[in-house]
Design a protein around this motif. Structure first.
Motif, PDB file in Angstrom:
ATOM      1  N   LEU A 124     -41.880  23.667  -7.565  1.00  0.00           N
ATOM      2  CA  LEU A 124     -41.354  22.582  -8.388  1.00  0.00           C
ATOM      3  C   LEU A 124     -40.422  23.121  -9.474  1.00  0.00           C
ATOM      4  O   LEU A 124     -39.354  22.546  -9.734  1.00  0.00           O
ATOM      5  N   ALA A 130     -47.234  25.543  -5.297  1.00  0.00           N
ATOM      6  CA  ALA A 130     -46.575  24.225  -5.406  1.00  0.00           C
ATOM      7  C   ALA A 130     -45.872  24.080  -6.743  1.00  0.00           C
ATOM      8  O   ALA A 130     -44.739  23.575  -6.826  1.00  0.00           O
ATOM      9  N   GLU A 131     -46.561  24.547  -7.821  1.00  0.00           N
ATOM     10  CA  GLU A 131     -45.945  24.462  -9.140  1.00  0.00           C
ATOM     11  C   GLU A 131     -44.716  25.362  -9.234  1.00  0.00           C
ATOM     12  O   GLU A 131     -43.701  25.015  -9.851  1.00  0.00           O
ATOM     13  N   ASP A 138     -37.157  24.032  -8.001  1.00  0.00           N
ATOM     14  CA  ASP A 138     -36.351  22.841  -7.737  1.00  0.00           C
ATOM     15  C   ASP A 138     -35.700  22.317  -9.017  1.00  0.00           C
ATOM     16  O   ASP A 138     -34.529  21.897  -9.020  1.00  0.00           O
TER      17      ASP A 138
END
Length: 462
Positions: free
Chosen positions: A9, A5-6, A12
């Motif tokens: 991120l 998830a990190e 992104d």
């Protein structure tokens, strides 16, 4: 170890940063650089200046109202605090001596009061020192460096000032830095490449194109709005362009409307890299420090440049230092001993949008450019004056003074006879001796006049 998830991120964030950078460069290249290279404008700077004028007018009215409500608000000092007599030493001394009877042309102790008065005036508010400090503004231009705490007068004024800080430092400053880097890089790379070409008309044309586009990009990087007047008098090849000097940006301002051969001392560092690249493609006249002290060498090289009528006009600032946009000081006569046609140019900056004066004794070049890039804009008027040549019976010093007076009159500047070298040096002994000779000639003339009157009186009695 980072989780998926990190990692997603971070990807992104990098995508967003890349997208912002692409949009930024698209705006810079297609909406600023390309129009600037072709000498076009989309009108954005003009609208920006009009909005600024409205805001500054509102701020001025708000400050005036605040002074009435808050008597403690300071009032800016005028540019001069002494009302000086407009006459020369001869005229003032004539008036003083005519008010009292003197025996012949003898010295009177009361003459000392004239020099005492002039000395006190110079100590309180001399005409030289104030030319090397920033010009006083009649009203605040929403810049902290000139505010005298005006931003605390009202909440609305404080909000406007805060928004101005955000716009200048977070929007305009990054944009101007980007354009400055692009412009200087294009200058170094372009002139270096053109320098490899053989001497020909094509090389000269490409060199002028590279210089012109670079300076136009740099001018857009300062939000410069330049008004040129009397373009029919623009300097021609084989001539000498002389102008009053306020800032190193004067070169950028003038070179936006035509190319010039620069004259100056060779520097090191980044400035030296730019100079070496420029001289490869264009016959700029750079001197070593040792050569600058050799007046004959400088004059002979400049005369050789002017003799070649196909070379670009030489750009010279005869004051030899930057003056604060309020006056014109003594022109060094060396520029007027070369011969050829002189093309005077008057430059006047609008101080409401930023202080263009470079106080070299207070700020280095980097600090000065940062101040300019965080100002509102540069608004300047440039007047091309009719070409001038030395007249019969006129020496170089008289010719220089005549050109200086024409520039001062056109630009609405004060015409001063003082040497700008007094910024760092002392008054020359020759100037003191000139004042002494002037005073002694007044006494001698009185003596001659009184003697002749006495002789005529004796004749009548006889």
């Amino acid at each position: 170890r980072s989780s998926p998830a990190e990692g997603g991120l971070m990807d992104d964030l990098w995508c967003v940063a890349a997208g912002v950078f692409q949009v930024w460069m698209f705006v810079v290249v297609f909406f600023i650089m390309l129009p600037a290279m072709f000498g076009l404008s989309l009108g954005v700077t003009g609208v920006y200046i009009q909005i600024l004028v409205r805001i500054l007018e509102w701020a001025t009215l708000r400050i005036q109202r605040g002074r009435q409500q808050q008597p403690s608000v300071p009032v800016p000092l005028p540019n001069g605090i002494i009302e000086r007599a407009g006459g020369s030493m001869e005229e003032e001394m004539e008036q003083l001596r005519s008010s009292r009877s003197l025996a012949g042309g003898e010295f009177a102790l009361s003459d000392v009061f004239y020099f005492y008065k002039k000395g006190v005036e110079s100590i309180v508010d001399d005409q030289v020192t104030q030319r090397f400090s920033s010009e006083e503004l009649a009203s605040w231009n929403l810049l902290t460096r000139t505010n005298q705490n005006f931003r605390y007068i009202s909440l609305r004024l404080t909000v406007i000032w805060g928004l101005g800080v955000f716009v200048r430092y977070c929007v305009l400053f990054p944009l101007r830095i980007t354009l400055a880097i692009i412009g200087l890089s294009w200058l170094v790379i372009g002139t270096t490449l053109v320098g490899f070409l053989p001497e020909s008309s094509v090389k000269n044309w490409l060199s002028e194109l590279v210089h012109l586009t670079c300076y136009r990009i740099c001018a857009r990087g300062l939000s410069a709005t330049i008004h040129y007047h009397n373009k029919s008098n623009k300097p021609q090849k084989g001539g000498i362009c002389v102008a009053n000097h306020t800032t190193p940006i004067d070169v950028v301002i003038l070179a936006n409307d035509g190319c010039y051969a620069m004259v100056g001392q060779i520097h090191g560092g980044l400035m030296g890299v730019i100079q070496r690249s420029m001289v490869r493609s264009c016959p700029h006249v750079w001197f070593e420090r040792s050569e600058m002290k050799d007046r004959h060498t400088v004059t002979s090289r400049l005369r050789a440049h002017v003799t070649a009528k196909t070379k670009l006009p030489i750009l010279i600032f005869p004051e030899g230092t930057c003056i604060n946009n309020t006056s014109v000081m003594m022109f060094k006569k060396g520029s007027f001993e070369i011969g050829g046609t002189i093309y005077p140019v008057a430059i006047k900056y609008d101080p409401r949008f930023g202080d263009a004066f470079w106080n070299s004794s207070k700020y280095n070049m980097v600090s000065y450019l940062l101040r300019m890039m965080t100002s509102w804009a540069i608004v300047v008027n440039v007047w091309y004056l009719p070409p001038m040549t030395i007249q019969d019976g006129e020496d170089a010093a008289q010719f220089a003074n005549r050109v200086k007076s024409a520039i001062a009159e056109q630009g609405g500047l004060l015409d001063l006879a003082w040497d700008g070298g007094l910024k760092r040096g002392k008054v020359k002994d020759s100037f003191k001796e000139e004042q002494q000779k002037m005073y002694s000639s007044i006494i001698v003339r009185h003596d001659d006049t009184n003697s002749s009157n006495s002789c005529s009186g004796n004749t009548e009695e006889q």
